[in-house]
Design a protein around this motif. Structure first.
Motif, PDB file in Angstrom:
ATOM      1  N   MET A  91       0.849  -1.202   0.000  1.00 47.03           N
ATOM      2  CA  MET A  91       0.000   0.000   0.000  1.00 47.03           C
ATOM      3  C   MET A  91       0.882   1.250   0.000  1.00 47.03           C
TER       4      MET A  91
ATOM      5  N   MET B 112       2.106   3.462   3.127  1.00 45.99           N
ATOM      6  CA  MET B 112       3.219   3.042   3.963  1.00 45.99           C
ATOM      7  C   MET B 112       4.464   2.993   3.089  1.00 45.99           C
ATOM      8  N   LEU B 113       5.095   4.123   2.943  1.00 46.50           N
ATOM      9  CA  LEU B 113       6.252   4.158   2.071  1.00 46.50           C
ATOM     10  C   LEU B 113       7.450   3.580   2.792  1.00 46.50           C
TER      11      LEU B 113
ATOM     12  N   VAL C 234      11.361   3.551   4.174  1.00 48.16           N
ATOM     13  CA  VAL C 234      12.018   4.542   5.028  1.00 48.16           C
ATOM     14  C   VAL C 234      12.726   5.606   4.196  1.00 48.16           C
TER      15      VAL C 234
ATOM     16  N   LYS D  93      10.487   8.293   3.197  1.00 47.37           N
ATOM     17  CA  LYS D  93      10.084   9.113   4.333  1.00 47.37           C
ATOM     18  C   LYS D  93      11.144  10.150   4.653  1.00 47.37           C
TER      19      LYS D  93
ATOM     20  N   ARG E 293      -4.308  -1.882  12.442  1.00 45.55           N
ATOM     21  CA  ARG E 293      -3.594  -1.526  11.222  1.00 45.55           C
ATOM     22  C   ARG E 293      -4.417  -0.573  10.369  1.00 45.55           C
ATOM     23  N   GLN E 294      -5.723  -0.821  10.290  1.00 47.40           N
ATOM     24  CA  GLN E 294      -6.566   0.066   9.485  1.00 47.40           C
ATOM     25  C   GLN E 294      -6.597   1.475  10.057  1.00 47.40           C
TER      26      GLN E 294
ATOM     27  N   MET F  96      -4.317   2.925  11.977  1.00 56.33           N
ATOM     28  CA  MET F  96      -3.016   3.568  11.809  1.00 56.33           C
ATOM     29  C   MET F  96      -2.811   4.009  10.373  1.00 56.33           C
ATOM     30  N   GLU F  97      -3.278   3.196   9.417  1.00 58.57           N
ATOM     31  CA  GLU F  97      -3.135   3.598   8.021  1.00 58.57           C
ATOM     32  C   GLU F  97      -4.004   4.807   7.707  1.00 58.57           C
TER      33      GLU F  97
ATOM     34  N   LEU G  25       4.377  -0.880  16.678  1.00 59.58           N
ATOM     35  CA  LEU G  25       3.619   0.172  16.016  1.00 59.58           C
ATOM     36  C   LEU G  25       4.552   1.303  15.599  1.00 59.58           C
TER      37      LEU G  25
ATOM     38  N   ALA H  53       7.736   1.054  14.864  1.00 62.33           N
ATOM     39  CA  ALA H  53       8.554   0.628  13.734  1.00 62.33           C
ATOM     40  C   ALA H  53       7.780   0.793  12.430  1.00 62.33           C
ATOM     41  N   GLN H  54       6.474   0.592  12.500  1.00 63.14           N
ATOM     42  CA  GLN H  54       5.674   0.659  11.280  1.00 63.14           C
ATOM     43  C   GLN H  54       5.295   2.073  10.902  1.00 63.14           C
ATOM     44  N   PHE H  55       5.226   2.976  11.860  1.00 64.22           N
ATOM     45  CA  PHE H  55       4.523   4.229  11.614  1.00 64.22           C
ATOM     46  C   PHE H  55       5.388   5.480  11.616  1.00 64.22           C
ATOM     47  N   VAL H  56       6.340   5.591  12.536  1.00 66.40           N
ATOM     48  CA  VAL H  56       6.957   6.907  12.750  1.00 66.40           C
ATOM     49  C   VAL H  56       8.283   7.062  12.000  1.00 66.40           C
TER      50      VAL H  56
ATOM     51  N   PRO I 237       1.965  -5.412  14.071  1.00 62.59           N
ATOM     52  CA  PRO I 237       3.037  -4.444  13.900  1.00 62.59           C
ATOM     53  C   PRO I 237       4.333  -5.046  14.421  1.00 62.59           C
TER      54      PRO I 237
ATOM     55  N   TRP J  79       4.637  -3.160   7.452  1.00 65.31           N
ATOM     56  CA  TRP J  79       3.288  -3.241   6.931  1.00 65.31           C
ATOM     57  C   TRP J  79       3.331  -2.753   5.516  1.00 65.31           C
TER      58      TRP J  79
END
Lengths: 340, 337
Positions: free
Chosen positions: A1, A4-5, A7, A10, A207-208, A210-211, A233, A235-238, B259, B267
């Motif tokens: 998706m 979620m690019l 790193v 980002k 996940r939904q 956060m996306e 979370l 690691a996946q998001f920030v 996660p 993800w």
């Protein structure tokens, strides 16, 4: 998706931003209890650029939520903001009058609290709760325009327009959480603080949600501070992670560095304690317990639990300094003093 | 050889309303056997509403099954009386999610430990009772002299949760039902509690049913896993197989959504194909139908049976109908100990 690019992409986003959107200067908050004064936030400095996403991690009681509340000026007695400034988009929030601060909340800085889904009023329709915010901030807007704006906001978090007419009990937990995000972004704030926005949700919904936050954040170009203790979370998001301990920053590093080569011994222990698929059955907790804010150890607050403790750590508090590009740490292992 | 605990085709239906027949099947035809001589840790995983807490309540005997039997050491648990019932109550213990609300703030924490000792008459005198308390606290990695005499508010969440485990341990249980024991504890303390649970199984021979939605911790602590969705078993087997090579579309969705605290596993590499379902979809067929990206005609009339994929893995999905069918009673054969 594509939301979620990777790193690398980002980091190039950050490069484009030049002006800081959020600056905290020496922010200090204490709670006055019967047992004494507890310094919950001990002189915190932070600068964030537009579009940056910061993760704030730490054990319970480390001052994460206090920091969020202080930024919103929502610290209630016996707590008090002792000193420091919170500058959002060139406005010093700490200097505003109560009236102006009311306007600044939601339009400049918004807060998605922990378990936000329980903050919806059960006897009001979702629409009424969104309209409430509109009426308070832009009272001159015509009503149908307001409504259209609210529905657009709901749609931007993947909710159908008919949610506007529904009651909170008709929605699932994840949908309620997204309604709260819709309220949070209604007035396109510069800074969004999300305090464990998904702690009550299961992984798929998490996940939904956060996306959704990620996508909306990109649309309005807001800076996001994600508070939580779920390192997964983060690691996946920030983009950047700040590790807090006893109201102080221990380390701020880009997320990749934080996970691959954490600098501060506390951050190292935190990363080591994470379960992953390679180290099955190996449990590495952090020995010792977090000290009480009422009786902090002298020097570095982490020294009683630190495996690398030196004499100087017991006597003096290490300064929070830049030790590599984009990385700051409060530890004598990395500063000049230790070497001499 | 009688099993320690045997669930035979257990279902639980909650009905609502007096006249209308609205009912929710919280658990559908579940069978599971735990053997006494081989203590093991079984994870029951699933999202909210999957029936995992219903399963815990059934096993503890708090609610009665609508259909099927739960047999403890050869006797149906609803038929246990007198001494047998006390033994069951003592040997099947629970640790719940919230380490904060189980303590009475007016009593010191020893109260929580001493009440069961008195109730079950486990100690001959005060000294004996104290020794048992000390032993249990040491077994969960706490220093008895730091804990005894303290009030709950003086202890951290992790310490309190370990006291809960100690409370169960005082009674020398055979089976521990841990319902989300680490979900409210700080991430940095989770490791210690999981380690404590694993030690219980290894050193004290306690079987553990670990109920969770967190598959990362499940992977670390358990030998085998049963994935539930709306009361039906979706996939079951050894944790290594199910978590590393999930097959059922629902399990894949679950695993993809974790996660992972791993910067190199992000993800987005796998798109979420299944979306959140509307609240009211209770078809007769596979419960996952409404969200399943691979839904087919034949999924509608009846829920698919388990198809055995390998020695220790089976999925209830018609995508795998080339594999041999497995009756739901045979679920236990899939679970390594």
């Amino acid at each position: 998706m594509d939301t979620m690019l990777n790193v690398a992409a980002k980091e190039s986003d950050i490069g484009q931003a030049t002006k800081p959107v959020l600056e905290l200067e020496n922010l200090r908050v204490s709670y006055y209890t019967d047992a004494g004064r507890a310094i919950a936030l001990d002189g915190v400095d932070l600068t964030l650029m537009a579009g940056e996403k910061l993760g704030l991690v730490g054990e319970s009681g480390s001052g994460k939520s206090t920091m969020a509340l202080a930024m919103m000026r929502m610290i209630k007695p016996p707590g008090r903001i002792e000193e420091g400034r919170v500058i959002v988009d060139d406005t010093d929030l700490t200097a505003l009058s109560e009236q102006d601060m009311l306007r600044a909340r939601l339009s400049k800085i918004s807060y998605i609290p922990q378990g936000a889904m329980n903050s919806l009023n059960p006897v009001l329709r979702v629409g009424a709760q969104l309209m409430d915010a509109m009426k308070a901030h832009v009272p001159d807007m015509p009503k149908d325009e307001m409504q259209a704006h609210c529905i657009r906001s709901l749609e931007s978090v993947d909710l159908k327009a008919n949610v506007f007419k529904m009651f909170p009990h008709e929605l699932s937990g994840g949908m309620k959480q997204r309604v709260c995000i819709a309220i949070g972004i209604l007035l396109k704030p510069k800074v969004i603080i999300a305090d464990e926005p998904t702690s009550a949700l299961d992984v798929v919904t998490q996940r939904q949600v956060m996306e959704t936050i990620d996508r909306v954040q990109k649309q309005i170009g807001a800076t996001v501070i994600l508070i939580g203790h779920d390192m997964g979370l983060m690691a996946q998001f920030v983009d950047k992670v700040a590790v807090m301990y006893t109201g102080r920053f221990m380390e701020i590093s880009p997320v990749r560095d934080m996970f691959l080569k954490p600098a501060h011994p506390y951050a190292q222990a935190l990363i080591r304690s994470l379960p992953n698929l390679e180290n099955k059955g190996v449990f590495q907790g952090i020995p010792g317990i977090a000290p009480s804010l009422l009786s902090l150890p002298g020097g570095c607050a982490f020294h009683p639990r630190c495996p690398f403790v030196m004499d100087i750590c017991r006597e003096q508090r290490p300064p929070f300094e830049t030790f590599q590009e984009n990385r700051q740490v409060a530890c004598y292992l990395y500063t000049e003093k230790a070497r001499s | 050889m009688t099993a320690l605990l045997e669930m035979k085709n257990v279902s639980k239906v909650y009905s609502r309303g007096l006249l209308s027949k609205i009912s929710t099947t919280a658990l559908d035809n579940m069978s599971l056997t735990l053997k006494e001589e081989t203590p093991t840790i079984v994870t029951v995983a699933g999202e909210s509403g999957s029936g995992k807490t219903t399963l815990a309540m059934l096993l503890l005997g708090f609610i009665e099954a609508t259909a099927g039997q739960i047999i403890y050491k050869g006797t149906d648990i609803t038929k246990l009386r007198g001494e047998e019932r006390m033994t069951f109550r003592r040997e099947v213990q629970a640790v719940f999610q919230d380490p904060f609300s189980v303590f009475n703030p007016f009593y010191t924490v020893d109260h929580l430990l001493s009440v069961p000792i008195k109730k079950f008459k486990l100690a001959r005198n005060k000294q004996d009772a104290f020794e048992r308390m000390e032993e249990a606290l040491t077994a969960v990695g706490l220093q008895p002299n730091e804990i005894i005499g303290r009030y709950p508010h003086q202890l951290s969440g992790g310490q309190r949760q370990r006291i809960n485990v100690a409370r169960a341990l005082v009674l020398r249980p055979k089976l521990l039902i841990a319902d989300e024991p680490v979900s409210m504890v700080d991430a940095s303390l989770r490791a210690t509690i999981l380690e404590t649970l694993q030690n219980l199984q290894r050193s004290y021979g306690v079987s553990i049913i670990y109920i969770t939605h967190d598959l990362t911790t499940a992977y670390h602590i358990a030998e085998s896993i049963v994935v539930l969705y709306r009361g039906q078993v979706m996939e079951a087997g050894s944790v290594d197989d199910v978590i590393k090579k999930p097959q059922h579309p629902y399990t894949r969705l679950l695993i993809d959504s974790i996660p992972w605290p791993d910067i190199n596993r992000r993800w987005g590499e796998t798109e979420i194909e299944a979306k959140e379902s509307e609240l009211s979809d209770y078809s007769k067929g596979c419960r996952f139908l409404a969200r399943c990206p691979f839904a087919m005609e034949k999924c509608q009339p009846a829920p698919p049976p388990l198809f055995q994929l390998s020695q220790f893995q089976a999925a209830a999905c018609y995508l795998f109908d080339q594999h041999p069918k497995l009756a739901s009673e045979q679920l236990t054969e899939l679970l390594p100990v």
